[in-house]
Design an enzyme around this catalytic site. Structure first.
Site, mmCIF file in Angstrom:
data_model
loop_
_atom_site.group_PDB
_atom_site.id
_atom_site.type_symbol
_atom_site.label_atom_id
_atom_site.label_comp_id
_atom_site.label_asym_id
_atom_site.label_seq_id
_atom_site.Cartn_x
_atom_site.Cartn_y
_atom_site.Cartn_z
ATOM 1 C CG ASP A 9 25.562 -21.816 30.609
ATOM 2 O OD1 ASP A 9 24.374 -21.538 30.340
ATOM 3 O OD2 ASP A 9 26.217 -22.662 29.969
ATOM 4 C CG ASP A 107 21.140 -19.987 28.268
ATOM 5 O OD1 ASP A 107 21.730 -19.430 27.326
ATOM 6 O OD2 ASP A 107 21.024 -21.229 28.353
ATOM 7 C CD GLU A 108 26.377 -19.635 27.103
ATOM 8 O OE1 GLU A 108 27.613 -19.674 27.250
ATOM 9 O OE2 GLU A 108 25.801 -20.042 26.071
#
Length: 345
Positions: A9, A107-108
């Site tokens: 993350d 973003d993960e």
């Protein structure tokens, strides 16, 4: 072979990119989102850096509230083209670390790194990934490693920012028990509120409820909550990017009851959602309409069709019927409207 799952993350992603591109922002509160317009702005915060969070600013907060908390913060618009470009570069690095990966957002991502076999080797693998991302992109991220996706995600949450946490199978219960119930994936604000009303605040308290009781309270999701509270999660890391729903929403410049304006913009949202549906060649079964009134009172209404369809006229007709119900039932001015389709196939 035991499962070893890694969750990566990126830290305060949008705001961190802005800091990288503008070094003069470093050490100052940075808020990415809607224009605050001197405290009169509409819309919400997308991301805030840790300096801004010290003032109580967080994602999803009304931008006007963020401005009240820290009027001297640097407020920036969302530069989605830049963030998508950076995300693509990061995910190309991520994919090198396992052939089984799942990108879940800009973003993960999850990686199945069971091939490491030993937890020490998995930790080394995670540190190597963090280091490569920082060296190539000058951005920090947090890594969580566990026996499944739920535990890996929670490990990452607890290691933020710029950390790495490993939770081995024998450590899962000790790790989960003291966590707050709304830390658990699948428990949103409304579910948490119901549980708190009966004195359930922590995961160890949640575990005292039987599977039957949770199913009675929350339906199918109750069984999943029961399992996740015990660290049980068999969901595989799926390399295919699965689109679960398609939606659009918009915040009006001023709260309004102007039916012509509301329905005109709503039809535009319907068209945009339908275009994306056709681009991906999906059918849908469920239509959901979101309506936020003055004072942030938010409601949703859904309609599930008997069978999947791609029919634009059905989509438009049913969505507008749902919105009309909101406007008839609630006479308050409207702040935000949105439409989403799900049960895609």
């Amino acid at each position: 072979m035991q499962r070893i799952i890694l969750h990566i993350d990126m830290d305060y992603f949008f705001a961190q990119i802005e800091e990288r591109e503008n070094p003069q922002f470093k050490g100052k509160p940075v808020v990415v989102g809607a224009d605050p317009k001197g405290g009169r702005g509409r819309g919400v915060v997308s991301t805030a850096n840790y300096e801004a969070r010290k003032y109580g600013i967080k994602s999803g907060m009304p931008i006007s509230k963020a401005y009240q908390l820290c009027p001297n913060a640097i407020f920036l618009p969302v530069n989605i083209e830049l963030y998508e470009k950076v995300s693509k570069e990061i995910m190309e690095i991520v994919k090198k670390y396992s052939p089984i990966y799942e990108v879940v957002s800009l973003d993960e991502a999850y990686l199945d790194i069971s091939f490491c076999r030993r937890w020490e080797k998995a930790e080394t693998h995670g540190r190597k990934l963090k280091r490569e991302i920082f060296e190539k992109e000058k951005l920090t991220c947090t890594v969580g490693i566990g026996p499944n996706k739920t535990v890996a995600k929670l490990a990452a949450e607890k290691a933020k920012p710029n950390g790495l946490k490993v939770v081995k199978p024998e450590e899962v219960e000790k790790f989960l028990d003291p966590l707050d119930i709304d830390d658990l994936p699948g428990i949103g604000p409304k579910t948490a509120e119901k549980l708190r009303k009966i004195g359930i605040n922590k995961i160890f308290e949640l575990k005292k409820l039987s599977k039957e009781k949770l199913k009675e309270m929350f339906g199918k999701i109750g069984e999943r909550i029961w399992e996740r509270a015990r660290g049980i999660d068999e969901e595989p890391v799926s390399p295919e990017e699965v689109i679960k729903s398609i939606g659009r929403q918009i915040t009006f410049e001023r709260d309004t009851r102007d039916a012509k304006l509301i329905f005109g913009i709503f039809e535009r949202l319907i068209k945009e959602v339908y275009e994306e549906l056709m681009q991906n060649n999906f059918s849908f079964k469920t239509i959901t309409v979101i309506c936020r009134f003055k004072n942030f009172e938010t409601h949703t209404k859904s309609k599930t069709l008997k069978k999947p369809t791609q029919d634009f006229e059905i989509f438009k007709k049913e969505a507008k019927k749902l919105l009309l119900k909101f406007l008839i039932e609630n006479k308050k001015p409207v702040r935000l409207i949105g439409v989403r389709i799900s049960n895609l196939s």
